[in-house]
Design an enzyme around this catalytic site. Sequence first.
Site, PDB file in Angstrom:
ATOM      1  N   ARG A  70       0.838  -1.211   0.000  1.00 14.69           N
ATOM      2  CA  ARG A  70       0.000   0.000   0.000  1.00 14.69           C
ATOM      3  C   ARG A  70       0.862   1.246   0.000  1.00 14.69           C
ATOM      4  NH1 ARG A  70      -4.044  -0.444   4.833  1.00 14.69           N
ATOM      5  NH2 ARG A  70      -4.532   1.676   4.162  1.00 14.69           N
ATOM      6  N   GLN A 101      -9.324  10.463   8.220  1.00 10.48           N
ATOM      7  CA  GLN A 101      -9.196   9.024   8.512  1.00 10.48           C
ATOM      8  C   GLN A 101      -8.106   8.423   7.612  1.00 10.48           C
ATOM      9  OE1 GLN A 101     -13.361   7.095   9.003  1.00 10.48           O
ATOM     10  NE2 GLN A 101     -13.663   8.825   7.625  1.00 10.48           N
ATOM     11  N   VAL A 103      -4.577   7.622   5.838  1.00  7.14           N
ATOM     12  CA  VAL A 103      -3.214   7.420   6.369  1.00  7.14           C
ATOM     13  C   VAL A 103      -2.172   7.742   5.294  1.00  7.14           C
ATOM     14  CG1 VAL A 103      -3.987   5.671   8.025  1.00  7.14           C
ATOM     15  CG2 VAL A 103      -3.281   4.941   5.738  1.00  7.14           C
ATOM     16  N   HIS A 119      -6.177   8.151  12.239  1.00 12.88           N
ATOM     17  CA  HIS A 119      -5.789   6.744  12.110  1.00 12.88           C
ATOM     18  C   HIS A 119      -4.316   6.567  11.781  1.00 12.88           C
ATOM     19  CE1 HIS A 119     -10.292   5.862  11.195  1.00 12.88           C
ATOM     20  NE2 HIS A 119     -10.068   6.084  12.479  1.00 12.88           N
ATOM     21  N   CYS A 127       8.316   0.836  16.468  1.00 12.09           N
ATOM     22  CA  CYS A 127       8.558  -0.483  17.052  1.00 12.09           C
ATOM     23  C   CYS A 127       7.293  -0.962  17.769  1.00 12.09           C
ATOM     24  CB  CYS A 127       9.709  -0.404  18.064  1.00 12.09           C
ATOM     25  SG  CYS A 127       9.979  -1.956  18.935  1.00 12.09           S
ATOM     26  N   CYS A 147      13.554  -3.382  15.353  1.00 10.91           N
ATOM     27  CA  CYS A 147      13.853  -2.107  16.010  1.00 10.91           C
ATOM     28  C   CYS A 147      15.346  -2.049  16.342  1.00 10.91           C
ATOM     29  CB  CYS A 147      13.020  -2.036  17.304  1.00 10.91           C
ATOM     30  SG  CYS A 147      13.438  -0.670  18.399  1.00 10.91           S
ATOM     31  N   CYS A 150      15.553  -2.073  20.432  1.00 11.62           N
ATOM     32  CA  CYS A 150      15.254  -3.220  21.309  1.00 11.62           C
ATOM     33  C   CYS A 150      15.093  -4.521  20.535  1.00 11.62           C
ATOM     34  CB  CYS A 150      13.977  -2.942  22.130  1.00 11.62           C
ATOM     35  SG  CYS A 150      12.468  -3.178  21.162  1.00 11.62           S
ATOM     36  N   ASN A 213     -20.081  13.341  -1.112  1.00 12.62           N
ATOM     37  CA  ASN A 213     -19.720  11.930  -1.260  1.00 12.62           C
ATOM     38  C   ASN A 213     -20.232  11.391  -2.596  1.00 12.62           C
ATOM     39  OD1 ASN A 213     -18.258   9.910   0.428  1.00 12.62           O
ATOM     40  ND2 ASN A 213     -20.117   8.718  -0.005  1.00 12.62           N
TER      41      ASN A 213
HETATM   42  C1  BV8 Z   1     -11.625   1.650  18.554  1.00 11.29           C
HETATM   43  C2  BV8 Z   1      -5.882   2.603   9.534  1.00 11.29           C
HETATM   44  C3  BV8 Z   1     -11.754   1.221  20.860  1.00 11.29           C
HETATM   45  C4  BV8 Z   1      -5.397   1.241   9.191  1.00 11.29           C
HETATM   46  C5  BV8 Z   1      -8.280   2.334   9.878  1.00 11.29           C
HETATM   47  C6  BV8 Z   1     -19.245  -2.598  15.998  1.00 11.29           C
HETATM   48  C7  BV8 Z   1     -19.982  -1.428  15.951  1.00 11.29           C
HETATM   49  C8  BV8 Z   1     -19.362  -0.168  16.013  1.00 11.29           C
HETATM   50  C9  BV8 Z   1     -17.985  -0.094  16.136  1.00 11.29           C
HETATM   51  C10 BV8 Z   1     -17.270  -1.265  16.168  1.00 11.29           C
HETATM   52  C11 BV8 Z   1     -17.877  -2.509  16.109  1.00 11.29           C
HETATM   53  N1  BV8 Z   1     -16.916  -3.450  16.165  1.00 11.29           N
HETATM   54  C12 BV8 Z   1     -15.719  -2.852  16.273  1.00 11.29           C
HETATM   55  C13 BV8 Z   1     -15.932  -1.526  16.296  1.00 11.29           C
HETATM   56  C14 BV8 Z   1     -14.923  -0.493  16.437  1.00 11.29           C
HETATM   57  C15 BV8 Z   1     -14.124  -0.375  15.140  1.00 11.29           C
HETATM   58  C16 BV8 Z   1     -15.030  -0.115  13.953  1.00 11.29           C
HETATM   59  O1  BV8 Z   1     -15.491   0.982  13.744  1.00 11.29           O
HETATM   60  N2  BV8 Z   1     -15.261  -1.184  13.160  1.00 11.29           N
HETATM   61  C17 BV8 Z   1     -16.078  -1.031  11.968  1.00 11.29           C
HETATM   62  C18 BV8 Z   1     -15.563  -1.983  10.884  1.00 11.29           C
HETATM   63  C19 BV8 Z   1     -17.526  -1.319  12.340  1.00 11.29           C
HETATM   64  N3  BV8 Z   1     -13.284   0.777  15.355  1.00 11.29           N
HETATM   65  C20 BV8 Z   1     -12.064   0.596  15.892  1.00 11.29           C
HETATM   66  O2  BV8 Z   1     -11.613  -0.486  16.168  1.00 11.29           O
HETATM   67  C21 BV8 Z   1     -11.298   1.860  16.200  1.00 11.29           C
HETATM   68  N4  BV8 Z   1     -10.794   1.768  17.524  1.00 11.29           N
HETATM   69  O3  BV8 Z   1     -12.824   1.668  18.467  1.00 11.29           O
HETATM   70  O4  BV8 Z   1     -10.961   1.456  19.720  1.00 11.29           O
HETATM   71  C22 BV8 Z   1     -10.809   1.109  21.973  1.00 11.29           C
HETATM   72  C23 BV8 Z   1     -10.805   2.102  22.948  1.00 11.29           C
HETATM   73  C24 BV8 Z   1      -9.944   1.965  24.011  1.00 11.29           C
HETATM   74  C25 BV8 Z   1      -9.057   0.867  24.095  1.00 11.29           C
HETATM   75  C26 BV8 Z   1      -9.065  -0.101  23.096  1.00 11.29           C
HETATM   76  C27 BV8 Z   1      -9.929   0.012  22.009  1.00 11.29           C
HETATM   77  C28 BV8 Z   1     -10.126   1.994  15.260  1.00 11.29           C
HETATM   78  C29 BV8 Z   1     -10.629   2.247  13.866  1.00 11.29           C
HETATM   79  C30 BV8 Z   1      -9.450   2.614  12.965  1.00 11.29           C
HETATM   80  C31 BV8 Z   1      -9.168   1.485  12.011  1.00 11.29           C
HETATM   81  N5  BV8 Z   1      -8.099   1.894  11.100  1.00 11.29           N
HETATM   82  N6  BV8 Z   1      -7.263   2.738   9.103  1.00 11.29           N
HETATM   83  C32 BV8 Z   1      -5.267   1.055   7.703  1.00 11.29           C
HETATM   84  O5  BV8 Z   1      -5.582   1.991   6.933  1.00 11.29           O
HETATM   85  O6  BV8 Z   1      -4.819  -0.038   7.320  1.00 11.29           O
HETATM   86  S1  BV8 Z   1      -9.856   2.442   9.284  1.00 11.29           S
HETATM   87  C33 BV8 Z   1      -9.772   2.573   7.598  1.00 11.29           C
HETATM   88  O7  BV8 Z   1     -11.063   2.239   7.119  1.00 11.29           O
HETATM   89  C34 BV8 Z   1      -9.568   3.976   7.109  1.00 11.29           C
HETATM   90  O8  BV8 Z   1      -8.677   4.695   7.884  1.00 11.29           O
HETATM   91  C35 BV8 Z   1     -10.951   4.573   7.142  1.00 11.29           C
HETATM   92  O9  BV8 Z   1     -11.220   5.123   8.386  1.00 11.29           O
HETATM   93  C36 BV8 Z   1     -11.807   3.378   6.990  1.00 11.29           C
HETATM   94  C37 BV8 Z   1     -12.371   3.371   5.600  1.00 11.29           C
HETATM   95  O10 BV8 Z   1     -13.436   4.213   5.661  1.00 11.29           O
HETATM   96  P1  BV8 Z   1     -13.572   5.362   4.562  1.00 11.29           P
HETATM   97  O11 BV8 Z   1     -12.436   6.281   4.661  1.00 11.29           O
HETATM   98  O12 BV8 Z   1     -14.938   5.896   4.748  1.00 11.29           O
HETATM   99  O13 BV8 Z   1     -13.431   4.622   3.174  1.00 11.29           O
HETATM  100  P2  BV8 Z   1     -14.534   3.739   2.469  1.00 11.29           P
HETATM  101  O14 BV8 Z   1     -13.857   3.013   1.366  1.00 11.29           O
HETATM  102  O15 BV8 Z   1     -15.307   2.975   3.490  1.00 11.29           O
HETATM  103  O16 BV8 Z   1     -15.543   4.826   1.859  1.00 11.29           O
HETATM  104  C38 BV8 Z   1     -15.101   5.692   0.855  1.00 11.29           C
HETATM  105  C39 BV8 Z   1     -16.306   6.559   0.510  1.00 11.29           C
HETATM  106  O17 BV8 Z   1     -15.892   7.520  -0.459  1.00 11.29           O
HETATM  107  C40 BV8 Z   1     -17.433   5.767  -0.111  1.00 11.29           C
HETATM  108  O18 BV8 Z   1     -18.662   6.170   0.489  1.00 11.29           O
HETATM  109  C41 BV8 Z   1     -17.405   6.166  -1.594  1.00 11.29           C
HETATM  110  O19 BV8 Z   1     -18.698   6.245  -2.152  1.00 11.29           O
HETATM  111  C42 BV8 Z   1     -16.814   7.544  -1.518  1.00 11.29           C
HETATM  112  N7  BV8 Z   1     -16.036   7.935  -2.691  1.00 11.29           N
HETATM  113  C43 BV8 Z   1     -15.281   7.150  -3.518  1.00 11.29           C
HETATM  114  N8  BV8 Z   1     -14.666   7.930  -4.436  1.00 11.29           N
HETATM  115  C44 BV8 Z   1     -15.026   9.219  -4.168  1.00 11.29           C
HETATM  116  C45 BV8 Z   1     -15.898   9.230  -3.066  1.00 11.29           C
HETATM  117  N9  BV8 Z   1     -16.418  10.362  -2.562  1.00 11.29           N
HETATM  118  C46 BV8 Z   1     -16.094  11.525  -3.162  1.00 11.29           C
HETATM  119  N10 BV8 Z   1     -15.257  11.595  -4.217  1.00 11.29           N
HETATM  120  C47 BV8 Z   1     -14.712  10.471  -4.750  1.00 11.29           C
HETATM  121  N11 BV8 Z   1     -13.892  10.562  -5.806  1.00 11.29           N
HETATM  122 ZN    ZN Z   2      11.928  -1.238  20.090  1.00 12.45          ZN
END
Ligand code: BV8
Ligand code: ZN
Length: 246
Positions: A70, A101, A103, A119, A127, A147, A150, A213
Amino acid sequence: MDAPAELIAILRKVERAAVLTGAGVSQESGLRTFRDSQEGLWAKYEPTDLATPEAFARDPKLVWDWYAWRSEAIKGARPNRGHYALAEMEAAIPNFSLITQNVDGLHRFAGSRNVLELHGNIQRVRCSVCGEFAENWDEEAEVTPACSKCGGLLRPHVVWFGEPLPEAILTAALVAVKECQVFFSIGTSGVVQPAASLARAAQTHGAIVVEINAESTPLTLQADYFFQGKSGEVLPDLVKEVWGKA
Ligand code: BV8
Ligand code: ZN
């Protein structure tokens, strides 16, 4: 695109605005959105299966290679007109927060300054044991690079599913959401939490919510304004209509 006159009037005098962007904003830079980012070798994996601490613990090399793949794609990407329009909005609005959101680092690349990377950033590596950031590493490592401090396995500096968001950045985003008069949700499917709750929080604090969107999302019905289209087209048009530039 003809934005409604009352929205143009509001934007011309807005003092405090916040924006949340998602993968859709980088789509016109040639980066696949998170939902459709899998192709070829990676087609058989769900991103939500790879972007987790469990996946990294189970198979660090697989996860490291996925991010390296990526990251290569992102290295070749350039900001698009949507990124640049957001940098112009920041210059036109006194108090402006860009919460992303994504990265891929393209907002900063386009000149945005107050960027809150909820994110993390795929170009940064740390590390997985001691947290030390690595400036360079051995890509040919057997499993993942180690790392220098460590010996722990290096990992991308991104927030995986199940991991908490960086506290200071989330706090700053929540302050911006509370204080803003206008909140934009752009290029995000509004699925991932807690980012997906920011628009409603802004609205609860009296902000006007504008969604841009390619398709409707769970936010669309609640938004005050919805522009269906590509952010790389809608944003420059909006900036031109309101502030006469772009
Ligand atoms: C946390 C980095 C708690 C990594 C990412 C059940 C219910 C609710 C929540 C949860 C659940 N189960 C688990 C959860 C929590 C979970 C979550 O939300 N899960 C989802 C799947 C339901 N969240 C987490 O785990 C978060 N942490 O809650 O921690 C906690 C607290 C304390 C202690 C411990 C734990 C962490 C979430 C972060 C995950 N990391 N990214 C990586 O990139 O590899 S998320 C990753 O996916 C992206 O960063 C981004 O956020 C997400 C993708 O979403 P979008 O950006 O919206 O992209 P997508 O493709 O979905 O949509 C694109 C849109 O653009 C579309 O609508 C499309 O139509 C439109 N589009 C396309 N082209 C265009 C356009 N619009 C305009 N112009 C265009 N040209
Ligand atoms: Zn380290």
